[in-house]
Design an enzyme around this catalytic site. Structure first.
Site, short mmCIF file in Angstrom:
data_model
loop_
_atom_site.label_atom_id
_atom_site.label_comp_id
_atom_site.label_asym_id
_atom_site.label_seq_id
_atom_site.Cartn_x
_atom_site.Cartn_y
_atom_site.Cartn_z
N HIS A 156 4.78 -12.27 26.26
CA HIS A 156 5.11 -12.66 24.88
C HIS A 156 4.71 -11.53 23.93
O HIS A 156 5.50 -11.14 23.05
CB HIS A 156 4.37 -13.94 24.52
CG HIS A 156 4.51 -14.34 23.08
ND1 HIS A 156 5.40 -15.31 22.66
CD2 HIS A 156 3.88 -13.90 21.95
CE1 HIS A 156 5.31 -15.44 21.34
NE2 HIS A 156 4.38 -14.60 20.90
N GLU A 157 3.50 -10.99 24.11
CA GLU A 157 3.04 -9.92 23.24
C GLU A 157 3.82 -8.63 23.49
O GLU A 157 4.03 -7.84 22.56
CB GLU A 157 1.54 -9.69 23.43
CG GLU A 157 0.68 -10.90 23.09
CD GLU A 157 0.94 -11.45 21.71
OE1 GLU A 157 1.30 -10.68 20.80
OE2 GLU A 157 0.79 -12.68 21.52
N HIS B 151 6.69 -8.44 21.28
CA HIS B 151 6.43 -7.89 19.95
C HIS B 151 6.18 -6.38 20.01
O HIS B 151 6.63 -5.62 19.14
CB HIS B 151 5.18 -8.55 19.34
CG HIS B 151 5.34 -10.01 19.06
ND1 HIS B 151 6.37 -10.53 18.33
CD2 HIS B 151 4.55 -11.08 19.41
CE1 HIS B 151 6.23 -11.85 18.24
NE2 HIS B 151 5.14 -12.21 18.89
#
Length: 443
Positions: free
Chosen positions: A25-26, A29
């Protein structure tokens, strides 16, 4: 293997799956932020004290002590004060102080040459892509795992092999002693059909699926038909006459349908008295998106009704009421469910592994949907702030007014702290409920 060891292995499997999901998920980003030249100072899994880290280039990568999330730190998340361009506190008001301190922290690592690498100066579409990257990664993980689940492991489906043959015709709600004179033989028992018979033909038609066979049986009440089975390597043909019987009406969700009065629905159809063996049947690629969409739809329904669902969890946790099996769970609850699945020694290993993969897939869809809620500090809050910035700039341009500049999302920090506090309280409640009143997923 010892059930306790299997339970622990199931918990560990999900723990690793959660950690990898958070890390990716990170990454969702991190990658677009670096592609858009934003200076990323930290990529961290977890919160609290750092237990390990390593600097590579301008970014510090590491793990923190509390593995309940992660974050990517980018410089210049908030713009300077509009009035004087300062990032330092300029007011003694509580809300203004919160915003000013956040600006200071966001600009602490902004050095010479970084003026064009701050987040707040990005075009709106780039901000949206960076903040959408995390949920998009979770959607992608969920989609890939759903494909593995459906196309690799398959779905437990009825086959054309007979699992059991009912001896007596029994009306709904009644019981009959199979050895008594009241036992009226079912058509299957009269035809001497046996478990492990593979049904290959019915009324002159080749049988290719259980669903197809069921439809023919239901439509043949009172009609004598030929049925062909493969038994011990030989083809055996006999005659059966399905009887008219009240059978449950099955809805689209696979459960018995109910009428407007809430009572279960039945219909008069042909009945033989046989049950099907099940097997894991691989599904085509075309089934992946519909299945993923159905999962997302169910999760979105839970998220939209989250306040009421959380109240229900609280009521169950502090009373004798049972937990809603379709309600929210914490990572503790998911881990417990995984352990219970892994410890089911009467279930084939393939089916248990498929169930664990399904849990991770569902968890990723839940993370994606939850993070899109348009409230800070969630990704959806940042996306909403960027879209608001874009809208007001367009309106200003339309009316030939000065560009209002980047939206100062730091002004929403008081709301952010309130939401963060509520999320922590909800997490604590769910963890407590999952310990004292766990969800019973398996009856």
């Amino acid at each position: 293997m010892n059930p306790a060891i299997l339970f622990i292995l199931g918990v560990v499997f999900v723990a690793i799956g959660v950690a990898v999901s958070i890390a990716l998920h990170e990454v969702g980003h991190l990658v677009p932020a670096k592609l858009f030249k934003v200076r990323v100072t930290k990529y961290m899994i977890g919160f609290g004290p750092t237990i390990w880290s390593k600097r590579k280039g301008e970014t510090e990568y590491g793990f923190k002590a509390i593995p309940l999330g992660g974050y990517v730190a980018m410089i210049g998340m908030y713009p300077p004060n509009k009035e004087d361009g300062s990032v330092r506190p300029s007011s003694t008001g509580m809300f203004q102080t919160l915003a000013s301190e956040a600006r200071s922290a966001a600009h602490e690592e902004v050095g010479p040459g970084d003026e064009k690498r701050v987040f707040y100066k990005l075009p709106v579409w780039k901000k949206v892509i960076i903040m959408l990257g995390g949920p998009a990664m979770n959607f992608l993980i969920g989609l890939v795992l759903t494909a593995v689940l459906l196309m690799g492991f398959g779905v437990s489906s009825p086959t054309t092999t007979i699992a059991d043959v009912s001896k007596c015709q029994v009306k709904q709600g009644e019981t009959v002693d199979p050895n008594s004179a009241a036992c009226q033989l079912t058509p299957a028992a009269q035809a001497k059909l046996q478990p492990n018979d593979v049904i290959t033909g019915f009324d002159g038609k080749t049988v290719t699926s259980w669903a197809e066979l069921t439809g023919w049986i239901r439509a043949s009440a009172g009609k004598a038909v030929q049925i062909t089975v493969e038994r011990g390597g030989q083809s055996v043909t006999t005659q059966v006459t399905p009887v008219l019987s009240a059978r449950p009406v099955i809805g689209d969700n696979g459960q018995q349908a109910k009428g407007p009065d809430g009572k279960p629905l039945y219909e008069e159809v042909g009945f033989l008295g046989i049950g099907a063996q099940t097997a894991m049947v691989p599904q085509p690629a075309s089934s992946v998106l519909p299945m993923a969409g159905e999962n997302i739809k169910q999760i979105a329904g839970v998220v939209l009704n989250l306040p009421a669902r959380v109240v229900g969890v609280a009521q169950a946790a502090f009373s004798s009421e049972p937990r809603d099996p379709n309600g929210p769970m914490s990572v503790v609850g998911v881990g417990r469910a995984a352990g219970e699945v892994a410890a089911m020694q009467d279930v084939p290993v393939q089916s248990r592994l498929a169930a664990l993969i399904g849990l991770i897939a569902g968890l990723n869809f839940a993370l994606a949907v939850f993070n899109l809620i348009p409230l800070l500090p969630l990704d959806g809050g940042h996306i909403a702030g960027a879209l608001y910035e874009g809208a007001r700039r367009r309106i200003a341009k339309l009316f030939r007014k000065p560009d209002p500049g980047a939206f100062d999302i730091a002004k929403l920090l008081p709301l952010t702290y309130v939401v963060a506090g509520l999320l922590m309280a909800m997490s604590a409640l769910l963890i407590y409920a999952d310990i004292v009143k766990p969800v019973n997923l398996f009856g």
